[in-house]
Design a protein around this motif. Structure first.
Motif, PDB file in Angstrom:
ATOM      1  N   LEU A  68      -5.902   6.197  -0.899  1.00 46.11           N
ATOM      2  CA  LEU A  68      -5.637   7.171   0.155  1.00 46.11           C
ATOM      3  C   LEU A  68      -5.550   6.469   1.511  1.00 46.11           C
ATOM      4  O   LEU A  68      -6.460   5.731   1.899  1.00 46.11           O
ATOM      5  CB  LEU A  68      -6.737   8.237   0.179  1.00 46.11           C
ATOM      6  CG  LEU A  68      -6.657   9.256   1.320  1.00 46.11           C
ATOM      7  CD1 LEU A  68      -5.338  10.017   1.306  1.00 46.11           C
ATOM      8  CD2 LEU A  68      -7.828  10.234   1.237  1.00 46.11           C
ATOM      9  N   ASP A  69      -4.445   6.726   2.192  1.00 46.57           N
ATOM     10  CA  ASP A  69      -4.192   6.199   3.525  1.00 46.57           C
ATOM     11  C   ASP A  69      -4.927   7.088   4.527  1.00 46.57           C
ATOM     12  O   ASP A  69      -4.616   8.282   4.636  1.00 46.57           O
ATOM     13  CB  ASP A  69      -2.667   6.261   3.760  1.00 46.57           C
ATOM     14  CG  ASP A  69      -2.218   5.628   5.070  1.00 46.57           C
ATOM     15  OD1 ASP A  69      -3.070   5.340   5.926  1.00 46.57           O
ATOM     16  OD2 ASP A  69      -0.989   5.437   5.219  1.00 46.57           O
ATOM     17  N   VAL A  70      -5.904   6.530   5.245  1.00 48.52           N
ATOM     18  CA  VAL A  70      -6.578   7.332   6.278  1.00 48.52           C
ATOM     19  C   VAL A  70      -6.274   6.842   7.703  1.00 48.52           C
ATOM     20  O   VAL A  70      -7.010   7.124   8.633  1.00 48.52           O
ATOM     21  CB  VAL A  70      -8.107   7.475   6.026  1.00 48.52           C
ATOM     22  CG1 VAL A  70      -8.362   8.287   4.764  1.00 48.52           C
ATOM     23  CG2 VAL A  70      -8.819   6.145   5.954  1.00 48.52           C
TER      24      VAL A  70
ATOM     25  N   ASN B  92       0.823  -1.216   0.000  1.00 51.10           N
ATOM     26  CA  ASN B  92       0.000   0.000   0.000  1.00 51.10           C
ATOM     27  C   ASN B  92       0.856   1.265   0.000  1.00 51.10           C
ATOM     28  O   ASN B  92       0.573   2.208  -0.738  1.00 51.10           O
ATOM     29  CB  ASN B  92      -0.919   0.008   1.228  1.00 51.10           C
ATOM     30  CG  ASN B  92      -1.959  -1.092   1.167  1.00 51.10           C
ATOM     31  OD1 ASN B  92      -2.102  -1.754   0.136  1.00 51.10           O
ATOM     32  ND2 ASN B  92      -2.676  -1.301   2.260  1.00 51.10           N
ATOM     33  N   HIS B  93       1.901   1.273   0.826  1.00 47.90           N
ATOM     34  CA  HIS B  93       2.722   2.483   0.897  1.00 47.90           C
ATOM     35  C   HIS B  93       3.593   2.650  -0.338  1.00 47.90           C
ATOM     36  O   HIS B  93       3.773   3.766  -0.824  1.00 47.90           O
ATOM     37  CB  HIS B  93       3.530   2.503   2.205  1.00 47.90           C
ATOM     38  CG  HIS B  93       2.645   2.711   3.400  1.00 47.90           C
ATOM     39  ND1 HIS B  93       2.007   1.672   4.032  1.00 47.90           N
ATOM     40  CD2 HIS B  93       2.237   3.843   4.031  1.00 47.90           C
ATOM     41  CE1 HIS B  93       1.247   2.155   5.008  1.00 47.90           C
ATOM     42  NE2 HIS B  93       1.371   3.475   5.036  1.00 47.90           N
ATOM     43  N   SER B  94       4.103   1.541  -0.897  1.00 50.26           N
ATOM     44  CA  SER B  94       4.886   1.634  -2.140  1.00 50.26           C
ATOM     45  C   SER B  94       4.040   2.279  -3.235  1.00 50.26           C
ATOM     46  O   SER B  94       4.526   3.114  -4.012  1.00 50.26           O
ATOM     47  CB  SER B  94       5.333   0.239  -2.598  1.00 50.26           C
ATOM     48  OG  SER B  94       6.153  -0.363  -1.622  1.00 50.26           O
TER      49      SER B  94
ATOM     50  N   GLU C 101      -4.478   7.267  11.170  1.00 52.57           N
ATOM     51  CA  GLU C 101      -4.131   8.530  11.850  1.00 52.57           C
ATOM     52  C   GLU C 101      -2.664   8.909  11.652  1.00 52.57           C
ATOM     53  O   GLU C 101      -2.327  10.093  11.594  1.00 52.57           O
ATOM     54  CB  GLU C 101      -4.472   8.452  13.342  1.00 52.57           C
ATOM     55  CG  GLU C 101      -5.960   8.587  13.588  1.00 52.57           C
ATOM     56  CD  GLU C 101      -6.322   8.661  15.055  1.00 52.57           C
ATOM     57  OE1 GLU C 101      -5.477   8.336  15.911  1.00 52.57           O
ATOM     58  OE2 GLU C 101      -7.476   9.039  15.345  1.00 52.57           O
ATOM     59  N   HIS C 102      -1.767   7.920  11.521  1.00 55.06           N
ATOM     60  CA  HIS C 102      -0.338   8.259  11.352  1.00 55.06           C
ATOM     61  C   HIS C 102      -0.089   9.060  10.074  1.00 55.06           C
ATOM     62  O   HIS C 102       0.952   9.684   9.918  1.00 55.06           O
ATOM     63  CB  HIS C 102       0.565   7.011  11.433  1.00 55.06           C
ATOM     64  CG  HIS C 102       0.458   6.048  10.284  1.00 55.06           C
ATOM     65  ND1 HIS C 102       0.372   4.680  10.449  1.00 55.06           N
ATOM     66  CD2 HIS C 102       0.446   6.235   8.943  1.00 55.06           C
ATOM     67  CE1 HIS C 102       0.316   4.085   9.273  1.00 55.06           C
ATOM     68  NE2 HIS C 102       0.358   5.005   8.338  1.00 55.06           N
ATOM     69  N   ALA C 103      -1.033   9.020   9.131  1.00 56.46           N
ATOM     70  CA  ALA C 103      -0.870   9.735   7.860  1.00 56.46           C
ATOM     71  C   ALA C 103      -1.163  11.223   7.976  1.00 56.46           C
ATOM     72  O   ALA C 103      -0.798  11.992   7.077  1.00 56.46           O
ATOM     73  CB  ALA C 103      -1.782   9.112   6.796  1.00 56.46           C
TER      74      ALA C 103
HETATM   75 MN   MN3 Z   1       0.367   4.692   6.387  1.00 59.59          MN
END
Ligand code: MN3
Length: 213
Positions: free
Chosen positions: A174-176, A86-88, A178-180
């Motif tokens: 889209l990463d939702v 997901n992050h890549s 909280e760390h994002a």
């Molecule tokens: Mn993330």
């Protein structure tokens, strides 16, 4: 070989003021690195699941979808392999100096699926705001090049969750978690989502759409 943290395709401060440098640095060098490290730890003793020229983390997600991951490491691959995939993907679909909207074939496909770009934006934003807890929202294309919006929880994704026999390819995500966004936006997830629209690499999204059709 082991899985590796990909280099960010721009500087940590490149998405300012929409996504702040401190969030980007922690998100990439700590959170993403941890997914990579824990994935590699889980795959020790499973040489057939290590990456090589023909196998990457998206291949690994497909193995998960087809039920070909040993049960003892399945949860670890879902969580940490999912996090790595997901992050890549996420870093690649953002860019500094981004254009505000897609053009060409992708713009036409979005208009045809959602009525207009602004209606698509409204629906995607609504979906992202409504993810309960940690997760992701995606724009996905299927076997017939239809576009639809979908959510996943934790670090799951459409590559691992798609039905066997169907091709569900994310072209935007889209990463939702909280760390994002929490350092800059605190509890205001809608403000983060609104800012994120300013940093989308539409050229990359269009490339993914063209390749997936
Ligand atoms: Mn993330």
């Amino acid at each position: 070989m082991a899985y590796e943290l990909p280099k960010l395709p721009y500087a940590y401060d490149a998405l300012e003021p929409y996504i702040d440098a401190e969030t980007m640095e922690l998100h990439h060098s700590k959170h993403h690195q941890t997914y990579v490290d824990k994935l590699n730890a889980a795959l020790e003793g499973h040489p057939d699941l290590q990456p090589d020229d023909a196998k990457d983390v998206f291949w690994l997600m497909n193995e998960l979808k087809f039920g070909r991951i040993p049960a003892v490491i399945e949860t670890a691959v879902r969580n940490h392999g999912g996090g790595h995939a997901n992050h890549s993907f996420f870093w690649e679909i953002m860019a500094p100096d981004a254009s505000s909207e897609p053009t060409g074939e992708l713009a036409e496909a979005i208009n045809s699926a959602f009525g207009s770009f602004s209606e698509f934006q409204r629906k995607f934003t609504e979906s992202a705001a409504s993810v309960f807890g940690s997760g992701w929202v995606w724009l996905v294309t299927d076997n017939d090049a239809n576009l639809f919006i979908t959510q996943t929880k934790n670090q799951e994704n459409p590559w691992m969750n798609g039905e066997v026999g169907s091709q569900e390819v994310p072209i935007l995500g889209l990463d939702v978690w909280e760390h994002a966004y929490y350092l800059k936006y605190r509890n205001k997830r809608p403000d983060y989502i609104e800012a994120w629209w300013k940093v989308i690499n539409w050229a990359k999204v269009a490339e993914l759409y063209a390749a997936a059709k």
